[in-house]
Scaffold this motif. Sequence first.
Motif, PDB file in Angstrom:
ATOM      1  N   LEU A  84       0.848  -1.195   0.000  1.00  0.00           N
ATOM      2  CA  LEU A  84       0.000   0.000   0.000  1.00  0.00           C
ATOM      3  C   LEU A  84       0.885   1.247   0.000  1.00  0.00           C
ATOM      4  O   LEU A  84       1.773   1.365   0.855  1.00  0.00           O
ATOM      5  N   PRO A  85       0.674   2.181  -0.938  1.00  0.00           N
ATOM      6  CA  PRO A  85      -0.228   2.070  -2.089  1.00  0.00           C
ATOM      7  C   PRO A  85       0.399   1.241  -3.207  1.00  0.00           C
ATOM      8  O   PRO A  85       1.612   1.119  -3.292  1.00  0.00           O
ATOM      9  N   TRP A  86      -0.472   0.685  -4.061  1.00  0.00           N
ATOM     10  CA  TRP A  86      -0.018  -0.078  -5.222  1.00  0.00           C
ATOM     11  C   TRP A  86       0.116   0.878  -6.400  1.00  0.00           C
ATOM     12  O   TRP A  86      -0.648   1.830  -6.501  1.00  0.00           O
ATOM     13  N   PRO A  87       1.081   0.671  -7.299  1.00  0.00           N
ATOM     14  CA  PRO A  87       1.215   1.573  -8.446  1.00  0.00           C
ATOM     15  C   PRO A  87      -0.073   1.689  -9.243  1.00  0.00           C
ATOM     16  O   PRO A  87      -0.757   0.698  -9.487  1.00  0.00           O
ATOM     17  N   ILE A  88      -0.437   2.908  -9.622  1.00  0.00           N
ATOM     18  CA  ILE A  88      -1.638   3.137 -10.413  1.00  0.00           C
ATOM     19  C   ILE A  88      -1.495   2.494 -11.788  1.00  0.00           C
ATOM     20  O   ILE A  88      -2.445   1.938 -12.334  1.00  0.00           O
ATOM     21  N   LYS A  89      -0.295   2.531 -12.331  1.00  0.00           N
ATOM     22  CA  LYS A  89      -0.062   1.950 -13.652  1.00  0.00           C
ATOM     23  C   LYS A  89       0.317   0.478 -13.522  1.00  0.00           C
ATOM     24  O   LYS A  89       1.283   0.127 -12.838  1.00  0.00           O
ATOM     25  N   ALA A 108      -6.705  -4.095 -21.079  1.00  0.00           N
ATOM     26  CA  ALA A 108      -8.085  -3.889 -20.631  1.00  0.00           C
ATOM     27  C   ALA A 108      -8.124  -3.101 -19.331  1.00  0.00           C
ATOM     28  O   ALA A 108      -8.910  -2.159 -19.171  1.00  0.00           O
ATOM     29  N   ASN A 109      -7.277  -3.470 -18.386  1.00  0.00           N
ATOM     30  CA  ASN A 109      -7.276  -2.798 -17.087  1.00  0.00           C
ATOM     31  C   ASN A 109      -6.721  -1.377 -17.174  1.00  0.00           C
ATOM     32  O   ASN A 109      -7.201  -0.477 -16.472  1.00  0.00           O
ATOM     33  N   ARG A 110      -5.752  -1.169 -18.040  1.00  0.00           N
ATOM     34  CA  ARG A 110      -5.259   0.204 -18.238  1.00  0.00           C
ATOM     35  C   ARG A 110      -6.346   1.072 -18.866  1.00  0.00           C
ATOM     36  O   ARG A 110      -6.500   2.247 -18.506  1.00  0.00           O
ATOM     37  N   SER A 111      -7.110   0.503 -19.798  1.00  0.00           N
ATOM     38  CA  SER A 111      -8.200   1.258 -20.431  1.00  0.00           C
ATOM     39  C   SER A 111      -9.294   1.592 -19.431  1.00  0.00           C
ATOM     40  O   SER A 111      -9.889   2.669 -19.482  1.00  0.00           O
ATOM     41  N   LEU A 112      -9.562   0.685 -18.491  1.00  0.00           N
ATOM     42  CA  LEU A 112     -10.544   0.973 -17.442  1.00  0.00           C
ATOM     43  C   LEU A 112     -10.122   2.163 -16.611  1.00  0.00           C
ATOM     44  O   LEU A 112     -10.932   3.044 -16.287  1.00  0.00           O
ATOM     45  N   LYS A 113      -8.851   2.209 -16.245  1.00  0.00           N
ATOM     46  CA  LYS A 113      -8.353   3.319 -15.423  1.00  0.00           C
ATOM     47  C   LYS A 113      -8.447   4.648 -16.164  1.00  0.00           C
ATOM     48  O   LYS A 113      -8.652   5.697 -15.554  1.00  0.00           O
ATOM     49  N   GLU A 114      -8.295   4.610 -17.491  1.00  0.00           N
ATOM     50  CA  GLU A 114      -8.385   5.827 -18.301  1.00  0.00           C
ATOM     51  C   GLU A 114      -9.821   6.113 -18.735  1.00  0.00           C
ATOM     52  O   GLU A 114     -10.074   7.088 -19.448  1.00  0.00           O
ATOM     53  N   GLU A 115     -10.759   5.241 -18.327  1.00  0.00           N
ATOM     54  CA  GLU A 115     -12.179   5.368 -18.680  1.00  0.00           C
ATOM     55  C   GLU A 115     -12.415   5.296 -20.185  1.00  0.00           C
ATOM     56  O   GLU A 115     -13.315   5.940 -20.722  1.00  0.00           O
ATOM     57  N   ASN A 116     -11.603   4.479 -20.834  1.00  0.00           N
ATOM     58  CA  ASN A 116     -11.799   4.193 -22.255  1.00  0.00           C
ATOM     59  C   ASN A 116     -12.630   2.910 -22.345  1.00  0.00           C
ATOM     60  O   ASN A 116     -12.102   1.806 -22.504  1.00  0.00           O
ATOM     61  N   TRP A 117     -13.943   3.059 -22.230  1.00  0.00           N
ATOM     62  CA  TRP A 117     -14.813   1.906 -22.024  1.00  0.00           C
ATOM     63  C   TRP A 117     -14.862   0.975 -23.233  1.00  0.00           C
ATOM     64  O   TRP A 117     -14.873  -0.254 -23.079  1.00  0.00           O
ATOM     65  N   ASP A 118     -14.912   1.527 -24.447  1.00  0.00           N
ATOM     66  CA  ASP A 118     -14.928   0.678 -25.639  1.00  0.00           C
ATOM     67  C   ASP A 118     -13.652  -0.159 -25.720  1.00  0.00           C
ATOM     68  O   ASP A 118     -13.698  -1.368 -25.979  1.00  0.00           O
ATOM     69  N   ALA A 119     -12.513   0.493 -25.519  1.00  0.00           N
ATOM     70  CA  ALA A 119     -11.225  -0.211 -25.597  1.00  0.00           C
ATOM     71  C   ALA A 119     -11.117  -1.266 -24.505  1.00  0.00           C
ATOM     72  O   ALA A 119     -10.615  -2.371 -24.742  1.00  0.00           O
ATOM     73  N   ALA A 120     -11.588  -0.935 -23.309  1.00  0.00           N
ATOM     74  CA  ALA A 120     -11.535  -1.898 -22.203  1.00  0.00           C
ATOM     75  C   ALA A 120     -12.335  -3.149 -22.538  1.00  0.00           C
ATOM     76  O   ALA A 120     -11.886  -4.279 -22.287  1.00  0.00           O
ATOM     77  N   LYS A 186     -20.565   0.466 -16.932  1.00  0.00           N
ATOM     78  CA  LYS A 186     -20.963  -0.742 -16.206  1.00  0.00           C
ATOM     79  C   LYS A 186     -20.640  -1.994 -17.001  1.00  0.00           C
ATOM     80  O   LYS A 186     -20.114  -2.970 -16.446  1.00  0.00           O
ATOM     81  N   ASP A 187     -20.951  -1.982 -18.317  1.00  0.00           N
ATOM     82  CA  ASP A 187     -20.683  -3.165 -19.133  1.00  0.00           C
ATOM     83  C   ASP A 187     -19.187  -3.446 -19.220  1.00  0.00           C
ATOM     84  O   ASP A 187     -18.758  -4.608 -19.180  1.00  0.00           O
ATOM     85  N   ALA A 188     -18.388  -2.392 -19.364  1.00  0.00           N
ATOM     86  CA  ALA A 188     -16.934  -2.583 -19.441  1.00  0.00           C
ATOM     87  C   ALA A 188     -16.393  -3.161 -18.137  1.00  0.00           C
ATOM     88  O   ALA A 188     -15.555  -4.072 -18.140  1.00  0.00           O
ATOM     89  N   ILE A 191     -17.484  -7.005 -17.699  1.00  0.00           N
ATOM     90  CA  ILE A 191     -16.739  -8.020 -18.449  1.00  0.00           C
ATOM     91  C   ILE A 191     -15.309  -8.140 -17.926  1.00  0.00           C
ATOM     92  O   ILE A 191     -14.742  -9.233 -17.886  1.00  0.00           O
ATOM     93  N   ALA A 192     -14.728  -7.024 -17.460  1.00  0.00           N
ATOM     94  CA  ALA A 192     -13.385  -7.083 -16.890  1.00  0.00           C
ATOM     95  C   ALA A 192     -13.397  -7.881 -15.581  1.00  0.00           C
ATOM     96  O   ALA A 192     -12.462  -8.648 -15.302  1.00  0.00           O
ATOM     97  N   GLU A 193     -14.452  -7.715 -14.788  1.00  0.00           N
ATOM     98  CA  GLU A 193     -14.561  -8.474 -13.542  1.00  0.00           C
ATOM     99  C   GLU A 193     -14.738  -9.963 -13.837  1.00  0.00           C
ATOM    100  O   GLU A 193     -14.114 -10.813 -13.196  1.00  0.00           O
TER     101      GLU A 193
END
Length: 216
Positions: A84-89, A108-120, A186-188, A191-193
């Motif tokens: 703690l804390p874990w790297p954001i990237k 996919a997880n990097r796209s989630l953090k950037e809120e790029n839902w289609d890419a995620a 929510k959909d992005a 599916i990542a979960e």
Amino acid sequence: MTFSWWQLGEGAGSRGDELALYEITCPFCMEQNNFELEFRAAKKKPNSRKVLNFDTYKCGNCSGYVMVLWSASERGGLHGYKVLPWPIKLDRHPAHWPEDVGRFWLQANRSLKEENWDAAAVMARSSLQLALRAHGAGGANLKLEIDDLAKKGILPPHMEEWSHEVRELGNDSAHPQPGQAPTSPKDAKDIAEFLGFLLEYLYDLPQRIATYRARK
């Protein structure tokens, strides 16, 4: 199953009885393996050799601090840790995953953090499909491939049932149509979960079992 911190390092983790400090990345400057111990406290489990270590390390590059909770296995040879804390990237995937599955999972997880839902969604679907096909799944789409592995007994029934609740598994984001609605947050995330749990079941659990058997 209820998780206890006393289980840290039992059955899965890094090799050795001492903290693998070389694996830890500074969350502030992304420097690796450049820490000095600033503080350590420990708690011994009653009637056991098990010890939980509470360490604070200072980064030699940026002077940032990280806290590490870690413990070696009671039997020895392995240890587990949480930072703690874990790297954001995110900069890597578990080494025992196939490289292609892990590469798409990471994106996919990097796209989630950037809120790029289609890419995620597209990257999560790609990682998911590679993992399914590597285990011999057949079918015309993701849902049918999941159903196929469930019928073969490779996936448990609750994973099959869950897949029918994740709407993105029924959408083909990789082949968009004109005027198609964007992927919702929510959909992005759904599916990542689902992907995370599936990879844990297909790769992490067998790895833990193999490590346990090797120790015996």
